[in-house]
Design an enzyme around this catalytic site. Structure first.
Site, PDB file in Angstrom:
ATOM      1  N   VAL A 165      -4.244  -7.187  -1.401  1.00 34.00           N
ATOM      2  CA  VAL A 165      -4.786  -6.254  -2.395  1.00 34.00           C
ATOM      3  C   VAL A 165      -6.167  -6.714  -2.865  1.00 34.00           C
ATOM      4  CG1 VAL A 165      -4.451  -5.344  -4.732  1.00 34.00           C
ATOM      5  CG2 VAL A 165      -2.524  -5.430  -3.133  1.00 34.00           C
ATOM      6  N   THR A 177       1.138  -5.300  -8.826  1.00 39.43           N
ATOM      7  CA  THR A 177       2.226  -4.500  -9.407  1.00 39.43           C
ATOM      8  C   THR A 177       2.965  -5.350 -10.433  1.00 39.43           C
ATOM      9  OG1 THR A 177       2.446  -3.327  -7.338  1.00 39.43           O
ATOM     10  CG2 THR A 177       4.306  -3.186  -8.859  1.00 39.43           C
ATOM     11  N   GLU A 180      -2.513  -0.253  -7.302  1.00 40.30           N
ATOM     12  CA  GLU A 180      -3.026  -0.027  -5.954  1.00 40.30           C
ATOM     13  C   GLU A 180      -1.979   0.738  -5.147  1.00 40.30           C
ATOM     14  OE1 GLU A 180      -6.188  -0.942  -4.757  1.00 40.30           O
ATOM     15  OE2 GLU A 180      -5.255   0.542  -3.462  1.00 40.30           O
ATOM     16  N   PHE A 181      -2.416   1.700  -4.350  1.00 41.27           N
ATOM     17  CA  PHE A 181      -1.465   2.446  -3.514  1.00 41.27           C
ATOM     18  C   PHE A 181      -1.734   2.234  -2.027  1.00 41.27           C
ATOM     19  CE2 PHE A 181      -1.513   4.762  -7.579  1.00 41.27           C
ATOM     20  CZ  PHE A 181      -0.163   4.686  -7.893  1.00 41.27           C
ATOM     21  N   LYS A 197       3.633   3.051 -10.973  1.00 37.09           N
ATOM     22  CA  LYS A 197       3.576   2.289  -9.725  1.00 37.09           C
ATOM     23  C   LYS A 197       4.992   1.908  -9.281  1.00 37.09           C
ATOM     24  CE  LYS A 197       2.358  -0.404  -6.373  1.00 37.09           C
ATOM     25  NZ  LYS A 197       1.652  -0.084  -5.159  1.00 37.09           N
ATOM     26  N   LEU A 246      10.249   9.472   6.065  1.00 43.24           N
ATOM     27  CA  LEU A 246      11.562   9.943   6.525  1.00 43.24           C
ATOM     28  C   LEU A 246      11.809   9.593   7.987  1.00 43.24           C
ATOM     29  CD1 LEU A 246      12.019  13.452   4.793  1.00 43.24           C
ATOM     30  CD2 LEU A 246      13.081  11.268   4.181  1.00 43.24           C
ATOM     31  N   CYS A 288       6.338  -5.537  -0.745  1.00 43.53           N
ATOM     32  CA  CYS A 288       6.319  -4.710  -1.958  1.00 43.53           C
ATOM     33  C   CYS A 288       7.656  -4.080  -2.330  1.00 43.53           C
ATOM     34  CB  CYS A 288       5.277  -3.613  -1.815  1.00 43.53           C
ATOM     35  SG  CYS A 288       3.662  -4.278  -1.485  1.00 43.53           S
TER      36      CYS A 288
HETATM   37  C1  UGA Z   1       3.822   0.329   0.362  1.00 43.68           C
HETATM   38  C2  UGA Z   1       3.391   1.694  -0.182  1.00 43.68           C
HETATM   39  O1  UGA Z   1       3.455   2.671   0.856  1.00 43.68           O
HETATM   40  C3  UGA Z   1       1.953   1.619  -0.730  1.00 43.68           C
HETATM   41  O2  UGA Z   1       1.607   2.877  -1.302  1.00 43.68           O
HETATM   42  C4  UGA Z   1       1.881   0.525  -1.783  1.00 43.68           C
HETATM   43  O3  UGA Z   1       0.570   0.369  -2.267  1.00 43.68           O
HETATM   44  C5  UGA Z   1       2.337  -0.782  -1.188  1.00 43.68           C
HETATM   45  O4  UGA Z   1       3.683  -0.645  -0.667  1.00 43.68           O
HETATM   46  C6  UGA Z   1       2.313  -1.818  -2.276  1.00 43.68           C
HETATM   47  O5  UGA Z   1       2.976  -1.633  -3.309  1.00 43.68           O
HETATM   48  O6  UGA Z   1       1.547  -2.778  -2.152  1.00 43.68           O
HETATM   49  P1  UGA Z   1       3.400  -0.966   2.662  1.00 43.68           P
HETATM   50  O7  UGA Z   1       4.559  -1.811   2.239  1.00 43.68           O
HETATM   51  O8  UGA Z   1       2.156  -1.635   3.116  1.00 43.68           O
HETATM   52  O9  UGA Z   1       2.970   0.010   1.455  1.00 43.68           O
HETATM   53  O10 UGA Z   1       3.848  -0.045   3.888  1.00 43.68           O
HETATM   54  P2  UGA Z   1       4.583   1.372   4.123  1.00 43.68           P
HETATM   55  O11 UGA Z   1       3.784   2.117   5.100  1.00 43.68           O
HETATM   56  O12 UGA Z   1       4.903   2.052   2.850  1.00 43.68           O
HETATM   57  O13 UGA Z   1       5.933   0.915   4.854  1.00 43.68           O
HETATM   58  C7  UGA Z   1       6.910   0.133   4.189  1.00 43.68           C
HETATM   59  C8  UGA Z   1       8.093  -0.113   5.110  1.00 43.68           C
HETATM   60  O14 UGA Z   1       8.856   1.095   5.277  1.00 43.68           O
HETATM   61  C9  UGA Z   1       7.727  -0.561   6.536  1.00 43.68           C
HETATM   62  O15 UGA Z   1       8.597  -1.601   6.937  1.00 43.68           O
HETATM   63  C10 UGA Z   1       7.952   0.667   7.380  1.00 43.68           C
HETATM   64  O16 UGA Z   1       8.297   0.353   8.708  1.00 43.68           O
HETATM   65  C11 UGA Z   1       9.104   1.332   6.655  1.00 43.68           C
HETATM   66  N1  UGA Z   1       9.155   2.795   6.862  1.00 43.68           N
HETATM   67  C12 UGA Z   1       8.112   3.580   6.465  1.00 43.68           C
HETATM   68  C13 UGA Z   1      10.266   3.371   7.456  1.00 43.68           C
HETATM   69  O17 UGA Z   1      11.249   2.668   7.821  1.00 43.68           O
HETATM   70  N2  UGA Z   1      10.294   4.732   7.632  1.00 43.68           N
HETATM   71  C14 UGA Z   1       9.271   5.535   7.250  1.00 43.68           C
HETATM   72  O18 UGA Z   1       9.374   6.764   7.439  1.00 43.68           O
HETATM   73  C15 UGA Z   1       8.148   4.941   6.660  1.00 43.68           C
END
Ligand code: UGA
Length: 433
Positions: free
Chosen positions: A11, A121, A150-151, A206, A252, A262
């Site tokens: 971040v 966070t 942060e998102f 958040k 999904l 996170c």
């Molecule tokens: C997540 C949030 O999406 C961000 O908005 C946020 O800023 C961040 O956490 C944080 O709080 O720092 P991130 O963990 O980097 O981001 O990645 P994501 O793309 O959200 O994926 C999270 C996990 O869910 C991954 O392991 C991914 O493989 C899994 N996932 C995601 C699924 O199993 N299915 C999906 O449809 C999407």
């Protein structure tokens, strides 16, 4: 504007180079001396697409400087971002000692009035604590406190940070809002909405967003369990659900579930915060339980394929918690590796970026240099992380090097038809196609 960023992790570093890119002067610091040396040498301490380039240009332009201490970083700044880690304690509560120490150091080093901004966070209520420390340590300096969550997502952090959907700012005074509006003017001038709330609302938002995103993943994985039993296809169910704008298709994709630093941590911290506030938010730990079930379900499928796992080789493709990162924190692939190793299987893994980190975490894991080396002599191959390079796997070549032809697709990413044509038994998550 002159700003400081305390904490140079995913971040903090992305925040620093993003603000430099839009024209601010940023001093970044961290307690990890090795990280600071790397940054001074122009090296990004972790893999994140696009970050190295942006770091190089902002160091060359002088818009980013690396400071040894917080005191040095906050000299003359209008804004200080707190981007330090907030890991879970054994109870699930967020450990905020690094936030407290940062606030203390910022107050000690502050040379004039400034806004201290929580980017990490943190549980609702943290800003009040931060404000109290600032006022105690440096009562003569006018501090504002803001929450600016942060998102950004790992793997697309630079793009997310340069082109945010919206910016959320909770602040405790009109002056602090003014400073934050000036800071974000390069974004709002381009039409990015800036949402202003009170501080507790920003902090809680958040947690609510991350918990809801994790809920979507666990929900579709629970639907996948049912789909497997009734002969439905969870991918079509997800598309249908997603075509309703009230639901949305994001998050999904059924599979091995969520990992990363996170979601798990934030769900625990949010649950703890809710309990402290007098509400038992039981849905939150249930999201984690369902996530664990997703890995266990894939592990069971692999065990079925092996029959007796002892001494048999399993190849894991992808070890990072998601594509586009070398981050293995809470990676489902490593959880799966541990489960299979405990059953006596030999586990060999390949990842384009995260191999070394995975090996450091799970010592018994063997590393391979490419997917085919990983598959050599294996009885089952499991796709754990949907790296783009796995889309073009040569199925006949894989089949020729494996001991038994079985593929479990933990992310519904591979071409099942191509796998079957090459003689594989192929199964995905939540469908039988
Ligand atoms: C997540 C949030 O999406 C961000 O908005 C946020 O800023 C961040 O956490 C944080 O709080 O720092 P991130 O963990 O980097 O981001 O990645 P994501 O793309 O959200 O994926 C999270 C996990 O869910 C991954 O392991 C991914 O493989 C899994 N996932 C995601 C699924 O199993 N299915 C999906 O449809 C999407």
């Amino acid at each position: 504007m002159k700003i400081a960023v305390v904490g140079a992790g995913h971040v903090g570093l992305v925040t620093a180079v993003t603000f430099a890119h839009v024209g601010h002067d940023v001093a970044v610091t961290d307690t990890d001396a090795e990280k600071l040396s790397m940054l001074r040498a122009g090296e990004c301490p972790f893999f994140e697409p696009g970050l190295q380039d942006l770091l190089t240009t902002s160091l060359e332009s002088g818009r980013v400087s690396v400071a040894d201490t917080v005191g040095e970083a906050v000299d003359g700044v209008e804004v200080a971002f707190v981007c330090v880690g907030t890991p879970p304690r054994a109870s699930g509560e967020a450990n905020l000692i690094a936030v407290e120490k940062s606030a203390q150091a910022i107050a000690e080093g502050a040379t004039g009035s400034l806004v201290v901004v929580e980017k990490s966070t943190v549980p609702a209520g943290t800003a009040g604590r931060v404000g109290a420390i600032l006022a105690k340590v440096a009562p003569d300096i006018g501090f504002g406190v803001a929450s600016n969550p942060e998102f950004l997502r790992e793997g697309s952090a630079v793009q997310d940070s340069l082109h945010p959907e919206r910016i959320l700012v909770g602040a405790d005074s009109p002056e602090a809002f003014d400073v934050m509006r000036r800071l974000y003017a390069p974004f709002t001038d381009e039409g990015v909405p800036l949402v202003e709330t009170d501080v507790a609302t920003a902090e809680l938002s958040k947690h609510a967003v991350n918990a809801f995103l994790a809920l979507k993943v666990s929900f579709i994985n629970a639907v996948a369990r049912v789909a497997e039993s009734v002969g439905a296809d969870v991918r079509d169910v997800a598309d249908l659900m997603g075509s309703d704008p009230r639901v949305g298709r994001g998050m999904l994709n059924a599979g091995l579930g969520f990992g990363g630093s996170c979601f798990h941590k934030d769900l625990l911290a949010f649950h703890h915060l809710s309990a402290q506030a007098g509400y038992d938010f039981r849905l939150l730990p249930e999201i984690i339980r369902l996530n664990e079930e997703s890995v266990a379900s894939v592990a069971k499928r692999v065990e079925d394929a092996l029959w007796n796992p002892e001494g048999k080789r399993v190849a894991l493709l992808g070890l990072a918690f998601k594509p586009g990162t070398d981050d293995i924190r809470f990676a489902p692939a490593l959880e799966l590796a541990r489960l299979l190793l405990a059953k006596g299987a030999a586990v060999v893994g390949y990842d384009p970026q995260a191999g070394a980190a995975a090996k450091a975490e799970v010592a018994e894991l063997e590393l391979a240099a490419d997917p085919y080396e990983a598959a050599a002599g294996a009885s089952c191959l499991v796709l754990c992380t949907e790296w783009e390079e796995f889309a073009g796997l040569d199925m006949p070549r894989l089949a020729s090097v494996m001991d038994e032809r079985s593929i479990v697709d933990g992310r519904n990413f591979l071409d099942g038809e191509a796998a079957r044509s090459a003689g594989f038994t192929y199964s995905g998550v939540g469908h039988s196609k």
